[in-house]
Enzyme design. Structure first.
Site, mmCIF file in Angstrom:
data_model
loop_
_atom_site.group_PDB
_atom_site.id
_atom_site.type_symbol
_atom_site.label_atom_id
_atom_site.label_comp_id
_atom_site.label_asym_id
_atom_site.label_seq_id
_atom_site.Cartn_x
_atom_site.Cartn_y
_atom_site.Cartn_z
ATOM 1 N N HIS A 195 0.707 -1.205 -0.024
ATOM 2 C CA HIS A 195 -0.131 0.021 -0.004
ATOM 3 C C HIS A 195 0.870 1.276 -0.036
ATOM 4 C CE1 HIS A 195 0.114 1.090 4.206
ATOM 5 N NE2 HIS A 195 -0.012 -0.313 4.479
ATOM 6 N N ASP A 220 5.692 2.203 7.149
ATOM 7 C CA ASP A 220 4.400 1.510 6.831
ATOM 8 C C ASP A 220 3.624 2.261 5.817
ATOM 9 O OD1 ASP A 220 2.099 0.431 6.938
ATOM 10 O OD2 ASP A 220 1.404 0.915 8.905
ATOM 11 N N GLU A 228 -5.266 1.598 2.192
ATOM 12 C CA GLU A 228 -5.141 0.502 3.337
ATOM 13 C C GLU A 228 -5.332 0.789 4.869
ATOM 14 O OE1 GLU A 228 -3.221 -2.473 5.906
ATOM 15 O OE2 GLU A 228 -2.686 -0.402 5.814
ATOM 16 N N GLU A 229 -4.783 2.057 5.262
ATOM 17 C CA GLU A 229 -4.927 2.576 6.550
ATOM 18 C C GLU A 229 -6.297 2.754 6.892
ATOM 19 O OE1 GLU A 229 -2.524 2.159 8.335
ATOM 20 O OE2 GLU A 229 -0.687 2.325 7.133
ATOM 21 N N ASP A 255 3.925 -5.956 3.958
ATOM 22 C CA ASP A 255 3.622 -4.929 4.894
ATOM 23 C C ASP A 255 4.470 -5.161 5.875
ATOM 24 O OD1 ASP A 255 2.067 -2.541 6.022
ATOM 25 O OD2 ASP A 255 0.230 -3.494 5.285
ATOM 26 N N HIS A 276 2.991 3.510 13.202
ATOM 27 C CA HIS A 276 1.850 4.507 13.295
ATOM 28 C C HIS A 276 2.572 5.838 14.081
ATOM 29 C CE1 HIS A 276 -1.814 2.532 11.542
ATOM 30 N NE2 HIS A 276 -0.703 2.136 10.746
#
Lengths: 360, 358, 330
Positions: C63, C163, C193-194, C216, C302
């Site tokens: 992603h 990420d 994706e998130e 990922d 994140h």
């Protein structure tokens, strides 16, 4: 095309539209039991559509064919269903346990009148007399487990599995529209108007969807079956625009009454295609229609299911703001509804594949 | 052998096998072996869906057939090894269960071709992050002890190995059976009973008996609709039986017959047809009110590929998602019987009844 | 490799607004692919090779999007209130800088005297240097991402949006290196994706693959007081067994193990009790797609400083290349 060519007569909300909204608002149509609402819509739209059908899920689908070939296929969807109740167990004569359908705050239940089943039998949701409850008890929420729908002694002909709704009757009062299920009978009424006055250059699929309040379940089938080039979702969204207790600036109003149609940028289920958002904003500006961007955040609409159907459908949501959705009484502004209708009318007139000439 | 003991033996075989969500192969093979003689064709897809296709008279006469699917999920809940701690193995759940039932439970670890027995234990308070005095030990602090020493354990077990319950079925004195994975192998047994009864009927429609996968975790049954494009679907699952822990309106008595789902998840006309047929045949049923979403395969199936008219028939089951689920054989047989009678009556005009406007 | 990862991670592209990163990746891969396109959801789809005997059509998903914030209100004094795009942790926001797609830079803060526990996103505001709503260069609906440079720490690397730009890197490098394969390879650089693997949902439907592989990051568990579980940094690429969106297909797991073993690469088996990846979306489309996920262990996922191990990345590229160059038996 020069801007002044786009100027046109945009529709207004008159008594005829308000009377129709009243009938729609007063009808019972809990998710999974939309027949009564569907019947009203079907009667209303049949003379104006090229075809009208009810699909497997119960969605009412009207098609309006374009004049000419290679027309843009536009889906507009508005959900017919509302939140409500189902009778699930009999306690004693006329007294029933019930389940909630859709997101209803337990605190909004006690002391309300309801209408049960297809025949709109009256009932009430009572509560313990204040004289007999303790102070401690009154500090606790009246939980669903402790509440009952009471249709009165001697009422023996109620079927378990019957649906019920708040009994509120619609009224237009001053600048406001007051009633139950305005989420989303406002969207339904708007879509009916759009279908009646659909421009000839587009092929319109008007979908009155079921089961939005329990997860956009009808809209998923509509998008899969009809595969439009793009979709507009018409819904109603909460306005929490009142002042806060300490008069601090309210930064989380979601939408505000009187500020026009709410265009979505992001909700829990959809991050909206910015090309669609830009198109709506430009159309509003060019036609002098007020609009607001709904504050990004929680909530969701049929768009969540539609935009992810198959290999994807560009989708926008436009809502009429309303206070106190999912309770017995909701309040919306007539002007917001009118401007929503005007924005959609203007958008349908100018919509074309050009929106997508840039990559998303 | 009569139908009853044939189905009982089959069900006992099924609940003696592992078939954890995503790892359904052992149970799928056993079902396929049994359905082979009852159907015209068996298929297993790349994601593990099992189809037993039984052609109806329309197909056999070269007409375009209608198709009904009977969908029961084959998978059960289980666990997966997620790390070593000396001779102990930690594990993560696959599917939802109450960790309070786990201490003392015997399990099987499936590592490559080998099956290693183990027991789930709760360690002494001073070995835990918190003594949990008078509190249940949470799942992430429970461990499996295999009795193997660390070096050998690490050779024979790997992180990622699947774990299933080891206990074998028990026949209770009356007509009840107890064991793990009766949710939802009992429904597989009911569908099998339908296939057995259909050997004696001529039926117009094509029937596909379906074993679905991953119902307990991520749901994959919408893929069945993509493969088969059915006209009608019946999902078969278990529901809560009245008994210890369940006494409210959600519970149906054991041996009270199939329970028919009512609510937004189901096509009201299909439900009405099933209900009136069972009433006219004198088959006892109960009504299962599922006001919004049923949480069963009926939901993804109803919603898939533009929508399928779907009904849900549930079999009452006690102690759901424990290794000692209890179910009545009579309910299973009656469920199978009702579906066979229903299918035998499906004719080429039946779909005209499945409409919304009254 | 590190040069490219620096460029990838320093590009601003939150979910739903992936044009910047898409253009960068397209430029990198265009010479190496047979066909390239962008779909309705903004996914970048690159095809390479034809399906031969024993081969499959394999969708490889990485992603492109990253977490971010969206302006939800401009206050009278010109502060920007926000909603989160994806799983943004308010704890790591306070004091961070962000950059909006129109170039406006801002500082995230909150009214500290009102806060006695972890703040919610609603309590944060961004100061972009405006003095009132009128001179604020940000509008409701505008989006921003963390503003942090990529740092090469030799053994380890740290950046925002590791990420999943490291997944994009794996895909790009593998795409460049693969010469022969019995498989039809469809590399999809996915969007959104998130916020729920939405780009993967529609692109997988469009591609109609027979096997799905997501690339990922996964959460490492090797910080000072962590229980030492899999996976950890530097112990090799991770083969996913499960997370909350996926039970990985046993045949895909097997093929990954075999690919790693053939090059004597050490791998870690990943059992995650929560979270999800694009593989969760891919495996549910159409008739269902046997799917798995190759993950890179990552610390501080994140946050504005996500850290990975360099050797894990190098090994993952070798392993992925072998995996895709050979038939996968289902």
């Amino acid at each position: 095309m020069p801007i002044n060519c786009k100027k046109q007569t945009l529709p207004t909300i008159e008594k005829e539209q308000i009377d129709l909204l009243a009938r729609l608002s007063n009808a019972s149509g809990v998710s999974g039991d939309e027949a009564e609402v569907r019947k009203i819509i079907r009667e209303e739209i049949t003379p104006f559509a090229d075809s009208v059908e009810t699909d497997v899920m119960g969605n009412l689908i009207a098609q309006k064919n374009a004049k000419g070939k290679c027309a843009l296929h536009v889906l507009i969807a508005a959900h017919m269903d509302e939140v409500g109740f189902m009778l699930v167990d009999k306690d004693s004569e006329g007294i029933y346990r019930f389940s909630l359908i859709g997101g209803i705050d337990e605190r909004s239940l006690a002391g309300k009148q309801v209408l049960i089943g297809k025949d709109h039998l009256p009932g009430v949701i009572g509560a313990c007399p204040v004289h007999l409850s303790t102070k401690e008890e009154r500090e606790c929420i009246l939980k669903l487990e402790s509440l009952r729908i009471d249709a009165g002694p001697g009422c023996t002909d109620l079927q378990l599995g019957s649906y019920a709704v708040f009994a509120t009757r619609f009224q237009a009062f001053g600048p406001s529209l007051i009633g139950k299920a305005l989420d989303n009978r406002l969207g339904v009424a708007t879509l009916i108007e759009l279908l009646k006055h659909c421009p000839e250059h587009i092929h319109l699929t008007a979908a009155f969807t079921v089961q939005e309040e329990i997860g956009a379940r009808g809209a998923a089938a509509v998008a899969y079956n009809h595969k439009p080039d793009l979709a507009f979702i018409l819904d109603s969204t909460p306005a929490m625009d009142q002042p806060s207790y300490d008069n601090a600036e309210n930064t989380q109003y979601r939408t505000r009454l009187g500020f026009g149609p709410a265009i979505y940028a992001m909700d829990s289920n959809t991050l909206y295609d910015h090309r669609m958002v830009e198109f709506l904003k430009t159309t509003a500006t060019e036609n002098g229609i007020p609009y607001q961007i709904r504050q990004p955040g929680g909530g969701g609409t049929d768009a969540g299911a539609v935009h992810l159907s198959q290999d994807g459908i560009p989708t926008a949501t436009i809502s009429v703001p309303g206070r106190y959705a999912h309770t017995a009484v909701m309040i919306a502004r007539k002007s917001d509804w009118e401007n929503t209708l005007r924005l959609l009318t203007a958008s349908l007139d100018s919509v074309s594949q050009d929106i997508f000439k840039n990559e998303r | 052998m009569d139908d009853n003991s044939r189905i009982t033996d089959f069900l006992k075989e099924l609940i003696s096998l592992p078939g954890i969500s995503g790892y359904e192969t052992p149970v799928a093979k056993a079902i396929a072996a049994h359905w082979k003689d009852l159907t015209d064709e068996i298929q297993i897809t790349n994601v593990g869906n099992l189809y037993g296709i039984k052609k109806g008279s329309a197909s056999k006469n070269g007409e375009k057939p209608h198709k009904i699917i009977l969908a029961a999920h084959m998978d059960g809940i289980g666990m997966v090894i997620d790390r070593f701690r000396g001779e102990m193995l930690h594990f993560a759940p696959i599917g939802g269960f109450d960790p309070r039932i786990l201490p003392g439970q015997q399990v099987l670890i499936h590592s490559g071709k080998e099956t290693i027995p183990g027991v789930i234990v709760q360690l002494a308070p001073h070995l835990l992050s918190n003594p949990y005095k008078d509190k249940p030990v949470p799942l992430h602090e429970l461990v499996i002890d295999t009795g193997l020493e660390e070096e050998e354990l690490r050779q024979r077990v790997q992180v990622g190995d699947i774990v299933s319950y080891a206990n074998l079925p028990v026949e209770l004195p009356t007509d009840c059976i107890a064991g793990h994975s009766l949710d939802n192998r009992a429904s597989v047994a009911a569908v099998t009973q339908t296939l057995i009864e259909l050997q004696r009927f001529t039926h117009h429609w094509d029937v596909v008996a379906v074993g679905t996968t991953q119902e307990e975790t991520t749901f994959l049954s919408h893929t069945v609709v993509h493969d088969l494009r059915p006209d009608l679907a019946i999902a078969i699952d278990v529901t809560f039986a009245k008994g210890p822990g369940v006494d409210g309106w959600r519970g149906k008595p054991l041996s009270s017959g199939p329970s028919i789902g009512y609510g937004a998840n189901f096509h009201p006309k299909l439900v009405k047809e099933l209900q009136s047929l069972s009433d006219s045949l004198g088959i006892a049923t109960t009504k299962d009110y599922l006001p919004s979403r049923s949480g069963t395969d009926a939901e993804p199936i109803q919603n898939a590929c533009g929508g399928v008219p779907t009904a849900l028939i549930s079999i009452p089951l006690r102690y759901m998602h424990t290794p000692v689920e209890v179910i009545s054989m009579k309910d299973i047989l009656q469920t199978g019987h009702l579906m066979a009678e229903f299918i035998a009556r499906l004719d080429q005009n039946f779909m005209n009844k499945i409409v919304w406007e009254d | 490799m590190k040069e490219l990862l620096k460029k990838l991670t320093e590009t601003a592209a939150p979910s739903g607004h992936e044009a910047n990163i898409r253009n960068l990746i397209r430029k990198e891969i265009e010479p190496y692919v047979d066909e390239i396109s962008v779909d309705v959801m903004g996914n970048l789809i690159a095809r390479k090779g034809k399906k031969q005997k024993d081969g499959h059509r394999i969708l490889i998903a990485a992603h492109m999007d990253e977490i971010g914030l969206m302006a939800s209100h401009i206050s009278e004094k010109g502060f920007v209130y926000v909603a989160s795009i994806g799983g943004v942790n308010p704890l790591t926001c306070v004091g961070s800088r962000v950059v909006f797609l129109n170039g406006t830079v801002g500082v995230i803060s909150l009214e500290t005297e009102k806060i006695d526990k972890v703040p919610t996103i609603n309590q944060l505001f961004i100061d972009v240097g405006a003095t009132s709503a009128d001179d604020c260069p940000v509008n409701v609906g505008d989006v921003c991402v963390f503003d942090r440079p990529f740092i090469d720490m030799r053994k380890r690397m740290v950046a925002k949006a590791m990420d999943d730009r490291v997944g994009c890197l794996l895909a790009i490098e593998t795409l460049k290196q693969i010469k022969e394969s019995p498989n039809e390879l469809v590399f999809v650089f996915t969007t959104q994706e998130e916020i729920g693997a939405r780009g993967a949902t529609t692109s997988a439907y469009g591609v109609d693959p027979e096997i799905g592989i997501a690339l990922d990051v996964t959460l490492s568990a090797d910080t000072p007081h962590c229980t030492p579980v899999n996976p950890v940094l530097g112990e090799g690429p991770c083969i996913k067994v499960r997370d909350s969106s996926l039970i990985a297909h046993p045949a895909v797991i097997e093929a990954m193990k075999k690919a790693a073993a053939s090059r004597k690469i050490k791998v870690q088996m990943e059992v995650l009790r929560f979270a999800g990846t694009d593989a969760g979306a891919i495996h549910t489309v159409r008739s269902g797609v046997p799917s798995g996920c190759l993950s890179i262990a990552c610390r501080y996922v994140h946050s504005p400083s996500e850290m990975i191990d360099t050797s894990d990345v190098e090994n993952a590229i070798v392993m992925l290349k072998v995996l895709l160059e050979n038939p996968i038996a289902l």
